[in-house]
Motif scaffolding. Structure first.
Motif, PDB file in Angstrom:
ATOM      1  N   UNK A  37       8.225  -1.051   3.749  1.00  0.00           N
ATOM      2  CA  UNK A  37       9.380  -1.912   3.891  1.00  0.00           C
ATOM      3  C   UNK A  37       9.644  -2.768   2.663  1.00  0.00           C
ATOM      4  N   UNK A  38      10.662  -3.623   2.785  1.00  0.00           N
ATOM      5  CA  UNK A  38      11.089  -4.458   1.659  1.00  0.00           C
ATOM      6  C   UNK A  38       9.986  -5.395   1.187  1.00  0.00           C
ATOM      7  N   UNK A  39       9.267  -5.997   2.135  1.00  0.00           N
ATOM      8  CA  UNK A  39       8.207  -6.946   1.759  1.00  0.00           C
ATOM      9  C   UNK A  39       7.141  -6.269   0.924  1.00  0.00           C
ATOM     10  N   UNK A  40       6.735  -5.063   1.306  1.00  0.00           N
ATOM     11  CA  UNK A  40       5.733  -4.338   0.551  1.00  0.00           C
ATOM     12  C   UNK A  40       6.208  -4.000  -0.839  1.00  0.00           C
ATOM     13  N   UNK A  41       7.455  -3.520  -0.941  1.00  0.00           N
ATOM     14  CA  UNK A  41       8.014  -3.175  -2.244  1.00  0.00           C
ATOM     15  C   UNK A  41       8.119  -4.386  -3.156  1.00  0.00           C
ATOM     16  N   UNK A  42       8.683  -5.462  -2.646  1.00  0.00           N
ATOM     17  CA  UNK A  42       8.873  -6.652  -3.476  1.00  0.00           C
ATOM     18  C   UNK A  42       7.546  -7.239  -3.928  1.00  0.00           C
ATOM     19  N   UNK A  43       6.581  -7.269  -3.014  1.00  0.00           N
ATOM     20  CA  UNK A  43       5.270  -7.817  -3.367  1.00  0.00           C
ATOM     21  C   UNK A  43       4.573  -6.932  -4.400  1.00  0.00           C
ATOM     22  N   UNK A  44       4.638  -5.618  -4.204  1.00  0.00           N
ATOM     23  CA  UNK A  44       4.025  -4.707  -5.159  1.00  0.00           C
ATOM     24  C   UNK A  44       4.666  -4.795  -6.527  1.00  0.00           C
ATOM     25  N   UNK A  45       5.993  -4.867  -6.576  1.00  0.00           N
ATOM     26  CA  UNK A  45       6.692  -4.978  -7.860  1.00  0.00           C
ATOM     27  C   UNK A  45       6.410  -6.324  -8.525  1.00  0.00           C
ATOM     28  N   UNK A  46       6.322  -7.384  -7.718  1.00  0.00           N
ATOM     29  CA  UNK A  46       5.992  -8.704  -8.279  1.00  0.00           C
ATOM     30  C   UNK A  46       4.594  -8.690  -8.882  1.00  0.00           C
ATOM     31  N   UNK A  47       3.666  -8.029  -8.208  1.00  0.00           N
ATOM     32  CA  UNK A  47       2.303  -7.918  -8.740  1.00  0.00           C
ATOM     33  C   UNK A  47       2.313  -7.143 -10.055  1.00  0.00           C
ATOM     34  N   UNK A  48       3.059  -6.043 -10.105  1.00  0.00           N
ATOM     35  CA  UNK A  48       3.119  -5.225 -11.327  1.00  0.00           C
ATOM     36  C   UNK A  48       3.689  -6.027 -12.483  1.00  0.00           C
ATOM     37  N   UNK A  49       4.785  -6.745 -12.238  1.00  0.00           N
ATOM     38  CA  UNK A  49       5.415  -7.522 -13.310  1.00  0.00           C
ATOM     39  C   UNK A  49       4.524  -8.670 -13.761  1.00  0.00           C
ATOM     40  N   UNK A  50       3.946  -9.400 -12.795  1.00  0.00           N
ATOM     41  CA  UNK A  50       3.096 -10.543 -13.143  1.00  0.00           C
ATOM     42  C   UNK A  50       1.863 -10.084 -13.915  1.00  0.00           C
ATOM     43  N   UNK A  51       1.261  -8.979 -13.488  1.00  0.00           N
ATOM     44  CA  UNK A  51       0.080  -8.459 -14.179  1.00  0.00           C
ATOM     45  C   UNK A  51       0.420  -8.070 -15.604  1.00  0.00           C
ATOM     46  N   UNK A  76      -6.814   0.339 -14.352  1.00  0.00           N
ATOM     47  CA  UNK A  76      -6.672   1.283 -13.250  1.00  0.00           C
ATOM     48  C   UNK A  76      -7.032   0.633 -11.928  1.00  0.00           C
ATOM     49  N   UNK A  77      -8.064  -0.195 -11.940  1.00  0.00           N
ATOM     50  CA  UNK A  77      -8.465  -0.910 -10.729  1.00  0.00           C
ATOM     51  C   UNK A  77      -7.394  -1.905 -10.309  1.00  0.00           C
ATOM     52  N   UNK A  78      -6.765  -2.558 -11.289  1.00  0.00           N
ATOM     53  CA  UNK A  78      -5.681  -3.482 -10.987  1.00  0.00           C
ATOM     54  C   UNK A  78      -4.506  -2.752 -10.336  1.00  0.00           C
ATOM     55  N   UNK A  79      -4.266  -1.525 -10.760  1.00  0.00           N
ATOM     56  CA  UNK A  79      -3.199  -0.729 -10.155  1.00  0.00           C
ATOM     57  C   UNK A  79      -3.490  -0.478  -8.687  1.00  0.00           C
ATOM     58  N   UNK A  80      -4.743  -0.157  -8.368  1.00  0.00           N
ATOM     59  CA  UNK A  80      -5.136   0.048  -6.974  1.00  0.00           C
ATOM     60  C   UNK A  80      -5.009  -1.243  -6.175  1.00  0.00           C
ATOM     61  N   UNK A  81      -5.397  -2.355  -6.784  1.00  0.00           N
ATOM     62  CA  UNK A  81      -5.276  -3.657  -6.106  1.00  0.00           C
ATOM     63  C   UNK A  81      -3.807  -3.965  -5.824  1.00  0.00           C
ATOM     64  N   UNK A  82      -2.925  -3.588  -6.744  1.00  0.00           N
ATOM     65  CA  UNK A  82      -1.500  -3.767  -6.500  1.00  0.00           C
ATOM     66  C   UNK A  82      -1.035  -2.964  -5.299  1.00  0.00           C
ATOM     67  N   UNK A  83      -1.563  -1.756  -5.152  1.00  0.00           N
ATOM     68  CA  UNK A  83      -1.238  -0.945  -3.987  1.00  0.00           C
ATOM     69  C   UNK A  83      -1.736  -1.576  -2.702  1.00  0.00           C
ATOM     70  N   UNK A  84      -2.967  -2.093  -2.729  1.00  0.00           N
ATOM     71  CA  UNK A  84      -3.524  -2.773  -1.556  1.00  0.00           C
ATOM     72  C   UNK A  84      -2.684  -4.002  -1.214  1.00  0.00           C
ATOM     73  N   UNK A  85      -2.268  -4.737  -2.235  1.00  0.00           N
ATOM     74  CA  UNK A  85      -1.443  -5.926  -2.024  1.00  0.00           C
ATOM     75  C   UNK A  85      -0.128  -5.572  -1.337  1.00  0.00           C
ATOM     76  N   UNK A  86       0.490  -4.490  -1.781  1.00  0.00           N
ATOM     77  CA  UNK A  86       1.746  -4.053  -1.168  1.00  0.00           C
ATOM     78  C   UNK A  86       1.527  -3.652   0.291  1.00  0.00           C
ATOM     79  N   UNK A  87       0.437  -2.960   0.576  1.00  0.00           N
ATOM     80  CA  UNK A  87       0.148  -2.546   1.956  1.00  0.00           C
ATOM     81  C   UNK A  87      -0.091  -3.746   2.854  1.00  0.00           C
ATOM     82  N   UNK A  88      -0.813  -4.736   2.344  1.00  0.00           N
ATOM     83  CA  UNK A  88      -1.090  -5.935   3.141  1.00  0.00           C
ATOM     84  C   UNK A  88       0.205  -6.702   3.409  1.00  0.00           C
ATOM     85  N   UNK A  89       1.049  -6.813   2.386  1.00  0.00           N
ATOM     86  CA  UNK A  89       2.339  -7.489   2.591  1.00  0.00           C
ATOM     87  C   UNK A  89       3.176  -6.735   3.615  1.00  0.00           C
TER      88      UNK A  89
END
Length: 252
Positions: A37-51, A76-89
């Protein structure tokens, strides 16, 4: 003959851009697989940009000649963490597949023991690399705490928030910024946080057992923080490190 001291930041900045691109690819795969959903996408993209922004700035300030193999593992690990962050959101909207979240988190935790070894074996250990590794670890613990807290209660957030509270406290009490002696116990407790939170969030155990696992993680963390803060309090104040050199108590 004048020496050329010009620093070319493009090679290392290109690698951070590749990392951001990989994050977007992973988010696209997750979005396709689970209908994120939108929350997952926005959170994942925010993590990618901030990182990307924070790491690019840090690399520019450190003037590293190359990104290095260990930092690539951490990226690479940060990329996985971004995925986990999006799933949690996204889990605030609907529960994500537990197997997917557990799989991404497990790989990220396994790689946590790889980047340090790569840095030592290749002779590429840097202060920036150690800080990058620490911040990725700390953020993963925070995200896992949020996920587990949705089932067990807000008290679990103390696990993920404790390190950030310590950093904030160090700005008020500079004596907390002094370097700590090496400690196997501290590193063990830090490593166990992710494992225990992942176990509690995998829903493999009864609710009471999951609560006990999370409580164990919190208890170990309080003991580790308490021991180190007491050590810092007892040492002479005049040898404390300058403000801004906060040493990690967890996620090392």
């Amino acid at each position: 003959m004048a020496l050329n001291n010009t620093y070319d930041a493009r090679p290392v900045q290109q690698e951070t851009a590749v990392g951001a691109g990989a994050q977007i690819v992973l988010l696209s795969l997750l979005g396709t697989a689970i209908g994120m959903g939108t929350a997952g996408w926005l959170t994942g993209l925010a993590f990618a940009f901030a990182s990307w922004a924070v790491l690019s700035r840090a690399l520019h300030r450190s003037r590293l000649p190359s990104f290095g193999p260990a930092n690539r593992v951490t990226l690479g690990r940060a990329t996985l963490v971004g995925g986990v962050t999006a799933l949690v959101a996204d889990s605030f909207r609907s529960a994500p597949p537990v197997s997917l979240l557990v799989g991404l988190t497990a790989v990220a935790l396994i790689l946590d023991g790889v980047d340090g070894k790569v840095a030592r074996r290749t002779g590429t250990s840097t202060a920036l690399g150690a800080r990058f590794d620490m911040e990725v670890d700390a953020f993963l613990i925070l995200v896992l705490s949020v996920y587990v807290a949705m089932d067990l209660g807000p008290w679990v957030l103390l696990i993920g928030g404790m390190r950030y509270v310590f950093v904030a406290a160090a700005r008020v009490w500079p004596w907390l910024t002094a370097p700590l002696p090496p400690s196997t116990a501290r590193k063990t407790v830090a490593a166990l946080q992710g494992v225990l939170l992942l176990l509690a969030g995998a829903h493999l155990l009864p609710h009471a057992a999951n609560a006990a696992v999370a409580a164990l993680a919190l208890g170990l963390l309080v003991w580790s923080f308490g021991r180190d803060v007491l050590w810092l309090w007892r040492r002479p104040r005049k040898t404390a490190a300058p403000a801004g050199t906060v040493r990690e108590l967890v996620a090392q």
